[in-house]
Design an enzyme around this catalytic site. Structure first.
Site, short mmCIF file in Angstrom:
data_model
loop_
_atom_site.label_atom_id
_atom_site.label_comp_id
_atom_site.label_asym_id
_atom_site.label_seq_id
_atom_site.Cartn_x
_atom_site.Cartn_y
_atom_site.Cartn_z
N ALA A 95 -5.40 5.41 -11.57
CA ALA A 95 -5.60 5.68 -10.15
C ALA A 95 -4.34 5.43 -9.33
O ALA A 95 -4.25 5.85 -8.18
CB ALA A 95 -6.74 4.82 -9.61
N LYS A 96 -3.38 4.70 -9.92
CA LYS A 96 -2.08 4.46 -9.28
C LYS A 96 -2.23 3.96 -7.84
O LYS A 96 -1.54 4.43 -6.93
CB LYS A 96 -1.19 5.70 -9.34
N ARG A 97 -3.08 2.99 -7.64
CA ARG A 97 -3.32 2.47 -6.30
C ARG A 97 -2.19 1.54 -5.88
O ARG A 97 -1.60 0.83 -6.70
CB ARG A 97 -4.65 1.72 -6.25
#
Length: 278
Positions: A95-97
């Protein structure tokens, strides 16, 4: 729950280190003869889980391909994560938050709180609001027995303008992220839970200290041009901690379950051969 690093090391030892991505983008759904809709998304995801979850160490769903369908797509993602974990695979949510304060805490709770519908074994995160901005995710991951994969040296060419930039102290930004992760993992056995995303396409990385005592998620094998044979040259002494990720190189063989398994097994053998020969 046992820490992610320990669970990952055991899975890698038992199943091999291969990570297969679950990336249901429109063109791949079409290749499978599926419609680009929620029904196609669900069929695709269930097939990958059926084919892979009992044989590979890690499955990595890319959340954006589910989120584009709104709440119904997120519901499919919830089911995908839960079924993959129930079948024995570890799930890394791609999700590369990245954010700060309470917003970062909310992102962490979405994927790392043990009671969250999307609870995953690990989460990819972006540190480019400063490594310290990830503290809520680091803290919750420790509490939940989960892990993080921090974008450090990514496989996309554009990443270099940030990750290879040199700070005032003479270290590159990417090297600084690796140093932070080494500190997080200090003293952890058999493997720390805080990993780095390091592209398999980057060539010789001997100028970087990859010895972070944590896993190295390595995208770029297959469609992006890297091969399992490249891994020893890229990762050197850190090779044993590498989790090579393959997505299209496996998924393009669907929707037949046997063909998907055969493709994954072929990559697994090539990776094992490369690691053993190094």
């Amino acid at each position: 729950m046992e820490p992610f690093g320990a669970r990952l090391r055991r899975a890698m030892d038992e199943r091999g280190p291969l990570c297969v991505g679950i990336d249901p983008h429109a063109s791949l759904l079409a290749e499978w003869g599926l419609n680009d809709d929620v029904a196609g998304l669900e069929r695709f995801s269930r097939t990958v889980v059926e084919a892979m979850a009992d044989r590979v160490a890690v499955l990595k769903p890319q959340s954006a391909f589910f989120e584009r369908f709104g709440s119904r797509g997120v519901a499919v993602l919830e089911t995908t994560v839960q079924e993959a974990r129930a079948a024995g695979a570890l799930v890394v949510m791609d999700a590369k938050r990245g954010d700060i304060g309470s917003t970062m805490a909310a992102y962490a709770e979405s994927f790392l709180h043990k009671d969250a519908p999307l609870f995953s074994d690990a989460l990819t995160v972006s540190p480019y609001l400063g490594y310290g901005s990830l503290k809520p995710a680091v803290d919750l991951a420790r509490e939940s027995g989960a892990g993080l994969f921090v974008l450090a040296l990514t496989s996309n060419p554009e990443g270099g303008e940030v990750q290879h930039a040199v700070r005032g102290d003479g270290r590159s930004v990417g090297a600084t992220m690796l140093a932070h992760l080494a500190a997080e993992n200090a003293g952890e056995e058999p493997l720390g839970s805080f990993g780095a995303v390091v592209g398999a396409t980057l060539g010789d990385l001997s100028s970087y200290d990859l010895g972070i005592n944590g896993p190295l998620l390595a995208p770029g094998i297959g469609a992006q041009g890297a091969t399992p044979a490249d891994l020893p040259r890229v990762f050197g002494a850190a090779l044993r901690n590498v989790v090579p990720n393959v997505s299209r190189g496996v998924l393009r063989h669907g929707p037949d379950v046997t063909a998907l398994r055969t493709a994954a097994d072929r990559f697994a053998v090539e990776i094992r051969t490369a690691v053993t020969a190094s």
